[in-house]
Each structure stands twice: as structure tokens, then as C-alpha cells.
Design a protein around this motif. Structure first.
Motif, PDB file in Angstrom:
ATOM      1  N   ASP A 132      39.986  32.676 -24.924  1.00 31.55           N
ATOM      2  CA  ASP A 132      40.288  31.252 -25.017  1.00 31.55           C
ATOM      3  C   ASP A 132      41.163  30.755 -23.865  1.00 31.55           C
ATOM      4  O   ASP A 132      41.660  31.538 -23.062  1.00 31.55           O
ATOM      5  N   VAL A 133      41.335  29.430 -23.829  1.00 32.38           N
ATOM      6  CA  VAL A 133      42.242  28.779 -22.873  1.00 32.38           C
ATOM      7  C   VAL A 133      43.152  27.838 -23.654  1.00 32.38           C
ATOM      8  O   VAL A 133      42.682  27.124 -24.549  1.00 32.38           O
ATOM      9  N   VAL A 134      44.423  27.838 -23.335  1.00 31.64           N
ATOM     10  CA  VAL A 134      45.387  26.937 -23.967  1.00 31.64           C
ATOM     11  C   VAL A 134      45.954  26.001 -22.908  1.00 31.64           C
ATOM     12  O   VAL A 134      46.487  26.460 -21.887  1.00 31.64           O
ATOM     13  N   ILE A 135      45.826  24.702 -23.138  1.00 28.89           N
ATOM     14  CA  ILE A 135      46.368  23.698 -22.223  1.00 28.89           C
ATOM     15  C   ILE A 135      47.513  22.966 -22.901  1.00 28.89           C
ATOM     16  O   ILE A 135      47.331  22.376 -23.974  1.00 28.89           O
ATOM     17  N   GLY A 136      48.684  22.994 -22.277  1.00 26.60           N
ATOM     18  CA  GLY A 136      49.820  22.239 -22.782  1.00 26.60           C
ATOM     19  C   GLY A 136      49.858  20.851 -22.161  1.00 26.60           C
ATOM     20  O   GLY A 136      49.718  20.708 -20.952  1.00 26.60           O
ATOM     21  N   ILE A 137      50.038  19.839 -22.991  1.00 28.35           N
ATOM     22  CA  ILE A 137      50.085  18.456 -22.519  1.00 28.35           C
ATOM     23  C   ILE A 137      51.479  17.912 -22.791  1.00 28.35           C
ATOM     24  O   ILE A 137      51.926  17.896 -23.942  1.00 28.35           O
ATOM     25  N   ALA A 138      52.176  17.511 -21.745  1.00 27.76           N
ATOM     26  CA  ALA A 138      53.548  17.005 -21.904  1.00 27.76           C
ATOM     27  C   ALA A 138      53.902  16.152 -20.701  1.00 27.76           C
ATOM     28  O   ALA A 138      54.032  16.671 -19.592  1.00 27.76           O
TER      29      ALA A 138
END
Length: 274
Positions: A132-138
Motif C-alpha cells: 500500500d501507499v499512505v499519503i498524509g495531508i496537512a
């Protein structure tokens, strides 16, 4: 923190907003909004690397996760929720997680974003793994929920990316594939739902759309796998079949009802021609 990290918190370029006319407010907000696409354009090389990483893993059966808090979390959920109807993919291919859980989609959950362990707990519920890929949005790039989630994902060998609107942030430092879109101070000081939120939405559009095209979920320029969930979309599907095959509207409508999918109808047409 340095000024570079605090760009989204800097004082607005406009003073006395409460004394402006409606026309002045709208004109100045629009003037600021026009700068956002230029900021996104500068980040295209970063976005490209992230899209390549996501497409590679999803082609191998991986999934895409967005994690965020507040506006950023809601934008991730919005993008994820649009993928199944637009591209006909299962709902677990792209998922958005928000600090505070589903309640936080509509109502803020106090201090939820300050828990640097909760994002990983949320990801674990979905059995996140190295495919999987995890993208943090902030927007700020300082959200503990996002920092902790990316840090844990990295520790487990999971590919990570981010979308932030400050340079040199803690979130970007955790991401293997950081995307930094520097939009500058907001019209209302610190209100990152404005330019920063717009930038994040544009980047999310670019990421999910490009990935889905790479995965073959678009043919030519058509959404051939879209869910036919209302009359407007059925009519669009009929037109797409007519354009691709040359059949009349009555035949295309019958095929939509029979196959339930533009792609299946067109594929069957081409198979019958062989």
C-alpha cells in the motif's frame, strides 16, 4: 519554528477585511485564488514521483490511503469517495481516514489531531501493508496525527507521501515522496481551508485521476468504468457507446441495460466484430 515553516500562518496581505465591500472581498479572494494553480505547477515534479510510486504498487494489488485532520482529512475522504463512482473501482482501493473518525467529517473532534499514535491505529484496522501507499495531508505540515501515521508507516516499510503547503515541514520530512505546494498567506490569516485547501484539492485530483488512468480505468478520455447510478450517468454511458461503436441510441440503451457497463458493452461489440 522558522518563518519558512509558518507560511500558512503568516499575516494576510490584506488589512481591514471587515471594512471592505462585498465586491472588494470577492475580487481580492479571487485574486489570491488565481495564484494557486501556479504554486501547484511548481510541484509537478514531486507529484509525478508520487503518482509513479502509487501506480506501481496499485498495479500489484496495493491500495491508497489518505490520512489527515480537519479540512485536510475531509478533502482526502472526498477524493477517495469519488473514485468508485468515477472509475468503477472497489471502495477499498482508495480510502480516506480522518482524525477523530467519521464524526469529524461534519463536526470537529477536539484535540483528535494531536494524537500521534491514532493514525496508525486507524490504518491497522484496514490491515495496511507494504503493498500500500499512505499519503498524509496537512496544510501546516505539523499535524501530529499525520506525522505519527507516516512515521509508523515508514517503520513498517510502507511507501509514504504527503501534500503540505509549507516548506521544510515535519510531515514532509517523514514522507518518502513529499509534495509541497507553497501558496503563501491566506486571505483570512491562517484560514487554510482557502488557498491551501484549494491546492490540496487540485493535487488530489491530479493524483487519483492520473493513477486511475495508469491503471486502465479510462479509455481515450472516457470514464468507461463509471457507476451508472443515475439517469444523467446512464445517458452519458449511452452517448459513449454510440460514439465508440457507431450504433444508434436505441441499441446503445439496450446494451447499457444488458451489460450494466460501458466497458463491457464496447468490449462485447469489438469481440463480435472479430
Amino acid at each position: 519554528m522558522t518563518d519558512a515553516i509558518n507560511t500558512t500562518e503568516k499575516e494576510s496581505n490584506y488589512q481591514d477585511l471587515d471594512k471592505m465591500s462585498v465586491h472588494e472581498l470577492l475580487t481580492n479572494i479571487n485574486k489570491e485564488d488565481k495564484t494557486v494553480p501556479d504554486a501547484v505547477e511548481k510541484a509537478i515534479p514531486q507529484i509525478e514521483k508520487l503518482v509513479d510510486a502509487i501506480a506501481e504498487r496499485m498495479q500489484g494489488g496495493g491500495r491508497l490511503f489518505y490520512i489527515g485532520a480537519g479540512t485536510s482529512g475531509r478533502l482526502g475522504i472526498l477524493d477517495a469517495s469519488e473514485c468508485p463512482p468515477t472509475f468503477g473501482v472497489p471502495p477499498d482501493w482508495v480510502m480516506g481516514l480522518i482524525a477523530g473518525g467519521d464524526k469529524a467529517i461534519r463536526n470537529p473532534v477536539e484535540f483528535a489531531e494531536d494524537d500521534d499514535e491514532q493514525a496508525w491505529k486507524d490504518l491497522e484496522k484496514h490491515a495496511v501493508n507494504t503493498d500500500d501507499v499512505v499519503i498524509g495531508i496537512a496544510a501546516s505540515g505539523t499535524t501530529p496525527y499525520v506525522i505519527g501515521g507516516l512515521r509508523a508507516a515508514n517503520a513498517y516499510g510502507i511507501a509514504t507521501g504527503c501534500i503540505v503547503c509549507n516548506s521544510g515541514s515535519a510531515v514532509a520530512n517523514e514522507a518518502v515522496y513529499p509534495v509541497e505546494v507553497i501558496v503563501g498567506p491566506e486571505f483570512v490569516t491562517g484560514s487554510t481551508r482557502m488557498k491551501a485547501g484549494t491546492a490540496q484539492k487540485l493535487v488530489l485530483n491530479m493524483i487519483s485521476t492520473s493513477v486511475m488512468i495508469r491503471l486502465g480505468r479510462v479509455k481515450g478520455n472516457k470514464m468507461v468504468d463509471m457507476q451508472l447510478s443515475n439517469h444523467k450517468l446512464v445517458s452519458r454511458g449511452v452517448r459513449m457507446i454510440m460514439h465508440e461503436t457507431g450504433v444508434d441510441e436505441e441499441t446503445a440503451t439496450a446494451w447499457i441495460k444488458e451489460f450494466g457497463s460501458v466497458r463491457k458493452a464496447v468490449d462485447q461489440f469489438h469481440q463480435n466484430k472479430r
